[in-house]
Design a protein around this motif. Structure first.
Motif, PDB file in Angstrom:
ATOM      1  N   ALA A 237      41.178  44.854  38.644  1.00 57.22           N
ATOM      2  CA  ALA A 237      40.402  43.960  38.290  1.00 57.22           C
ATOM      3  C   ALA A 237      39.108  43.649  38.660  1.00 57.22           C
ATOM      4  O   ALA A 237      38.732  43.811  39.746  1.00 57.22           O
ATOM      5  CB  ALA A 237      41.132  42.437  38.824  1.00 57.22           C
ATOM      6  N   GLN A 238      38.126  43.472  37.648  1.00 56.48           N
ATOM      7  CA  GLN A 238      36.691  43.460  37.856  1.00 56.48           C
ATOM      8  C   GLN A 238      36.326  42.205  37.104  1.00 56.48           C
ATOM      9  O   GLN A 238      36.370  42.477  35.839  1.00 56.48           O
ATOM     10  CB  GLN A 238      35.874  44.806  37.540  1.00 56.48           C
ATOM     11  N   SER A 239      36.070  41.271  37.817  1.00 56.21           N
ATOM     12  CA  SER A 239      35.344  39.906  37.053  1.00 56.21           C
ATOM     13  C   SER A 239      36.533  39.653  35.995  1.00 56.21           C
ATOM     14  O   SER A 239      35.934  39.186  34.944  1.00 56.21           O
ATOM     15  CB  SER A 239      34.192  40.182  36.443  1.00 56.21           C
ATOM     16  N   HIS A 240      37.707  39.857  36.392  1.00 57.46           N
ATOM     17  CA  HIS A 240      38.700  39.521  35.115  1.00 57.46           C
ATOM     18  C   HIS A 240      39.235  38.032  35.212  1.00 57.46           C
ATOM     19  O   HIS A 240      39.270  37.368  36.322  1.00 57.46           O
ATOM     20  CB  HIS A 240      40.012  40.444  35.178  1.00 57.46           C
ATOM     21  N   HIS A 241      39.363  37.458  34.115  1.00 56.28           N
ATOM     22  CA  HIS A 241      39.997  35.961  34.134  1.00 56.28           C
ATOM     23  C   HIS A 241      39.291  35.109  35.095  1.00 56.28           C
ATOM     24  O   HIS A 241      39.648  34.298  35.476  1.00 56.28           O
ATOM     25  CB  HIS A 241      41.461  36.037  34.517  1.00 56.28           C
ATOM     26  N   GLY A 242      37.664  35.402  35.077  1.00 58.84           N
ATOM     27  CA  GLY A 242      36.912  34.479  35.655  1.00 58.84           C
ATOM     28  C   GLY A 242      36.659  34.529  37.053  1.00 58.84           C
ATOM     29  O   GLY A 242      36.189  33.775  37.828  1.00 58.84           O
ATOM     30  N   GLU A 243      37.101  35.591  37.781  1.00 61.28           N
ATOM     31  CA  GLU A 243      37.345  36.009  39.009  1.00 61.28           C
ATOM     32  C   GLU A 243      36.056  36.866  39.323  1.00 61.28           C
ATOM     33  O   GLU A 243      35.889  37.997  38.653  1.00 61.28           O
ATOM     34  CB  GLU A 243      38.509  36.347  39.614  1.00 61.28           C
ATOM     35  N   ALA A 244      35.330  36.647  40.369  1.00 58.76           N
ATOM     36  CA  ALA A 244      34.217  37.342  40.559  1.00 58.76           C
ATOM     37  C   ALA A 244      34.461  38.659  41.428  1.00 58.76           C
ATOM     38  O   ALA A 244      33.584  39.561  41.138  1.00 58.76           O
ATOM     39  CB  ALA A 244      33.073  36.610  41.251  1.00 58.76           C
ATOM     40  N   SER A 245      35.437  38.720  42.052  1.00 61.04           N
ATOM     41  CA  SER A 245      35.531  39.941  42.895  1.00 61.04           C
ATOM     42  C   SER A 245      36.173  41.105  42.116  1.00 61.04           C
ATOM     43  O   SER A 245      36.583  41.089  41.131  1.00 61.04           O
ATOM     44  CB  SER A 245      36.547  39.625  43.970  1.00 61.04           C
ATOM     45  N   ILE A 246      36.068  42.112  42.777  1.00 53.63           N
ATOM     46  CA  ILE A 246      36.709  43.567  42.607  1.00 53.63           C
ATOM     47  C   ILE A 246      37.892  43.758  43.233  1.00 53.63           C
ATOM     48  O   ILE A 246      38.021  43.340  44.443  1.00 53.63           O
ATOM     49  CB  ILE A 246      35.756  44.737  42.669  1.00 53.63           C
ATOM     50  N   ALA A 247      39.185  43.724  42.486  1.00 53.47           N
ATOM     51  CA  ALA A 247      40.375  43.717  43.384  1.00 53.47           C
ATOM     52  C   ALA A 247      41.440  44.689  42.620  1.00 53.47           C
ATOM     53  O   ALA A 247      41.459  45.091  41.701  1.00 53.47           O
ATOM     54  CB  ALA A 247      40.998  42.395  43.449  1.00 53.47           C
ATOM     55  N   LEU A 248      42.330  45.107  43.488  1.00 50.34           N
ATOM     56  CA  LEU A 248      43.533  45.782  43.168  1.00 50.34           C
ATOM     57  C   LEU A 248      44.635  44.677  43.224  1.00 50.34           C
ATOM     58  O   LEU A 248      44.841  44.143  44.210  1.00 50.34           O
ATOM     59  CB  LEU A 248      43.993  46.720  44.280  1.00 50.34           C
ATOM     60  N   LEU A 249      45.535  44.783  42.080  1.00 48.24           N
ATOM     61  CA  LEU A 249      46.496  43.558  41.934  1.00 48.24           C
ATOM     62  C   LEU A 249      47.876  44.260  41.990  1.00 48.24           C
ATOM     63  O   LEU A 249      48.097  45.475  41.399  1.00 48.24           O
ATOM     64  CB  LEU A 249      46.418  42.835  40.447  1.00 48.24           C
ATOM     65  N   VAL A 250      48.559  44.028  42.888  1.00 52.66           N
ATOM     66  CA  VAL A 250      50.062  44.829  42.990  1.00 52.66           C
ATOM     67  C   VAL A 250      50.823  43.672  43.339  1.00 52.66           C
ATOM     68  O   VAL A 250      50.820  42.668  43.548  1.00 52.66           O
ATOM     69  CB  VAL A 250      50.000  45.456  44.428  1.00 52.66           C
ATOM     70  N   LYS A 251      52.274  43.997  43.203  1.00 52.61           N
ATOM     71  CA  LYS A 251      53.541  43.233  43.206  1.00 52.61           C
ATOM     72  C   LYS A 251      53.785  43.120  44.638  1.00 52.61           C
ATOM     73  O   LYS A 251      53.599  43.949  45.609  1.00 52.61           O
ATOM     74  CB  LYS A 251      54.631  43.885  42.686  1.00 52.61           C
ATOM     75  N   GLY A 279      53.952  35.988  41.611  1.00 52.98           N
ATOM     76  CA  GLY A 279      54.099  36.579  43.023  1.00 52.98           C
ATOM     77  C   GLY A 279      53.254  38.005  43.289  1.00 52.98           C
ATOM     78  O   GLY A 279      53.072  38.559  44.252  1.00 52.98           O
ATOM     79  N   TRP A 280      52.426  38.295  42.318  1.00 49.61           N
ATOM     80  CA  TRP A 280      51.062  39.446  42.486  1.00 49.61           C
ATOM     81  C   TRP A 280      50.188  39.024  43.522  1.00 49.61           C
ATOM     82  O   TRP A 280      49.977  37.816  43.835  1.00 49.61           O
ATOM     83  CB  TRP A 280      50.948  39.773  41.093  1.00 49.61           C
ATOM     84  N   ILE A 281      49.685  39.974  44.248  1.00 49.73           N
ATOM     85  CA  ILE A 281      48.524  39.702  45.194  1.00 49.73           C
ATOM     86  C   ILE A 281      47.423  40.602  44.963  1.00 49.73           C
ATOM     87  O   ILE A 281      47.547  41.551  44.188  1.00 49.73           O
ATOM     88  CB  ILE A 281      49.020  40.158  46.576  1.00 49.73           C
ATOM     89  N   ALA A 282      46.463  39.946  44.977  1.00 57.28           N
ATOM     90  CA  ALA A 282      45.048  40.617  44.782  1.00 57.28           C
ATOM     91  C   ALA A 282      44.547  41.145  46.120  1.00 57.28           C
ATOM     92  O   ALA A 282      44.477  40.211  47.001  1.00 57.28           O
ATOM     93  CB  ALA A 282      44.291  39.653  43.628  1.00 57.28           C
ATOM     94  N   ILE A 283      44.120  42.338  46.073  1.00 57.70           N
ATOM     95  CA  ILE A 283      43.467  43.026  47.480  1.00 57.70           C
ATOM     96  C   ILE A 283      42.162  43.176  46.950  1.00 57.70           C
ATOM     97  O   ILE A 283      41.831  44.079  46.454  1.00 57.70           O
ATOM     98  CB  ILE A 283      44.120  44.239  47.879  1.00 57.70           C
ATOM     99  N   ARG A 284      41.129  42.791  47.749  1.00 54.92           N
ATOM    100  CA  ARG A 284      39.462  42.813  47.506  1.00 54.92           C
ATOM    101  C   ARG A 284      39.267  44.262  47.671  1.00 54.92           C
ATOM    102  O   ARG A 284      39.561  44.705  48.956  1.00 54.92           O
ATOM    103  CB  ARG A 284      38.761  41.793  48.309  1.00 54.92           C
ATOM    104  N   LEU A 285      38.502  44.822  46.773  1.00 59.82           N
ATOM    105  CA  LEU A 285      37.952  46.041  47.145  1.00 59.82           C
ATOM    106  C   LEU A 285      36.320  46.265  47.149  1.00 59.82           C
ATOM    107  O   LEU A 285      36.035  47.259  47.104  1.00 59.82           O
ATOM    108  CB  LEU A 285      38.421  46.913  45.825  1.00 59.82           C
ATOM    109  N   ASP A 286      35.651  44.921  47.133  1.00 60.23           N
ATOM    110  CA  ASP A 286      34.399  45.029  47.277  1.00 60.23           C
ATOM    111  C   ASP A 286      33.724  44.452  48.520  1.00 60.23           C
ATOM    112  O   ASP A 286      32.300  44.258  48.405  1.00 60.23           O
ATOM    113  CB  ASP A 286      33.812  44.185  46.074  1.00 60.23           C
ATOM    114  N   THR A 287      34.375  44.861  49.570  1.00 65.72           N
ATOM    115  CA  THR A 287      33.814  44.500  51.060  1.00 65.72           C
ATOM    116  C   THR A 287      32.808  45.358  51.559  1.00 65.72           C
ATOM    117  O   THR A 287      32.330  45.295  52.531  1.00 65.72           O
ATOM    118  CB  THR A 287      35.109  43.952  51.859  1.00 65.72           C
ATOM    119  N   GLY A 288      33.140  46.680  51.051  1.00 62.81           N
ATOM    120  CA  GLY A 288      32.333  47.753  51.561  1.00 62.81           C
ATOM    121  C   GLY A 288      33.179  48.132  52.835  1.00 62.81           C
ATOM    122  O   GLY A 288      32.558  49.313  53.672  1.00 62.81           O
TER     123      GLY A 288
END
Length: 321
Positions: A237-251, A279-288
């Motif tokens: 997910a990159q700026s997907h569905h209005g969310e600004a962060s870059i993330a991995l979505l997993v179950k 019940g999916w979770i987003a894990i941020r990947l843009d923190t460096g």
């Protein structure tokens, strides 16, 4: 602006590439800062330049010391200066395997050829003698084998009809001074680069058994199983569905686990707008500061939740041996 990456530069002589890095680091928008210039030669002219520019310096001669012993001294000085990356700029020492391993993926070098051509010395004349149309320079990661690490960036330099080694070297040096700061800046900011992040995810997701990639609502996603009956276990997910962060979505196992994760670390986890109710979770990947082993574990866990029983059963059997 994010906190600047802290680098140490190792030199053995005049340090012209070191100077290019020091002056680049003075720019307010440069993503790195020079914490230390160190040398194996206390008389290296580049040390005086670094001192004049207010950079901490360190020198220790290598004569009389084993390679491992000298590298340990240099390592301690680098760590003591707070550096996160080592940048070689005319450092005329073959490094020990132990030192290279300690700085794996965090040590860069510049070499005056278009690698993999002309590793080692006398690169300018070798390119001329070979009848090459162009020579150049390469920035690469340092590995145990000399001039053999992954190439990060290159610049071509035309070979002129009347060139000798010295004339060609003088133009390649100009190219080096341009290339090294830009390549270093790109490398130290790679963990906020969406393309680099996606490549890391893709490598780990596709390493799982019978996984394949398929876009979903315009975003890369990974499925396990056949092309027709496979199920998604992860999305990018990159700026997907209005969310600004870059993330991995997993179950996850459900809303309870999702809520517990967010409560425990709200800076890392959040409920994605489109998938959160499932019940999916987003894990941020843009923190460096992404822990890629942690990400690999999450991909495997999510994969197991939807993988066909025949695959999970095979893995459980294999784990018994």
């Amino acid at each position: 602006m994010a906190e600047k990456a802290k680098i140490a530069i190792l030199i053995s002589g005049r340090g012209s590439n070191m100077a290019a890095l020091v002056y680049a680091g003075k720019s307010a928008d440069c993503p790195f800062e020079v914490m230390l210039v160190a040398s194996n030669d206390p008389d290296a002219p580049g040390l005086a330049l670094a001192q004049a520019e207010g950079i901490a310096t360190f020198a220790h001669p290598h004569k009389g010391l084993s390679r491992d012993a000298h590298d340990a001294i240099m390592h301690d000085a680098i760590v003591g200066a707070g550096a996160e990356y080592v940048v070689l700029a005319g450092y005329m020492r073959i490094l020990s395997d132990g030192f290279v391993q300690k700085w794996s993926d965090r040590m860069l070098n510049i070499h005056p050829s278009l690698l993999p051509k002309y590793k080692g010395l006398d690169t300018y004349q070798r390119a001329i003698d070979a009848g090459d149309r162009v020579a150049g320079c390469s920035v690469h990661l340092v590995t145990a084998e000399l001039d053999d690490g992954p190439v990060l960036a290159q610049t071509e330099v035309a070979i002129l009809p009347d060139d000798d080694g010295d004339r060609l070297a003088s133009r390649i040096l100009i190219a080096e001074h341009q290339l090294y700061p830009s390549a270093l800046a790109k490398y130290v900011t790679r963990e906020s680069d969406p393309e680099w992040i996606l490549a890391q995810l893709r490598e780990r997701a596709l390493a799982l058994e019978e996984s394949h990639e398929r876009a979903s609502f315009g975003a890369p996603g990974w499925r396990v199983g056949s092309e027709t009956t496979g199920k998604y276990f992860a999305y990018f997910a990159q700026s997907h569905h209005g969310e600004a962060s870059i993330a991995l979505l997993v179950k996850t196992t459900g809303i309870d686990e999702q809520t517990a994760l967010i409560d425990a670390d709200p800076d890392l986890y959040y409920a994605p707008k489109f998938y959160g109710k499932s019940g999916w979770i987003a894990i941020r990947l843009d923190t460096g500061q992404t822990d890629w082993d942690h990400i690999a574990d999450w991909l495997r866990k999510s994969w197991r939740m939807v993988a066909p029983k025949r695959l999970t059963n095979m893995i459980e059997i294999a784990n018994q041996f």
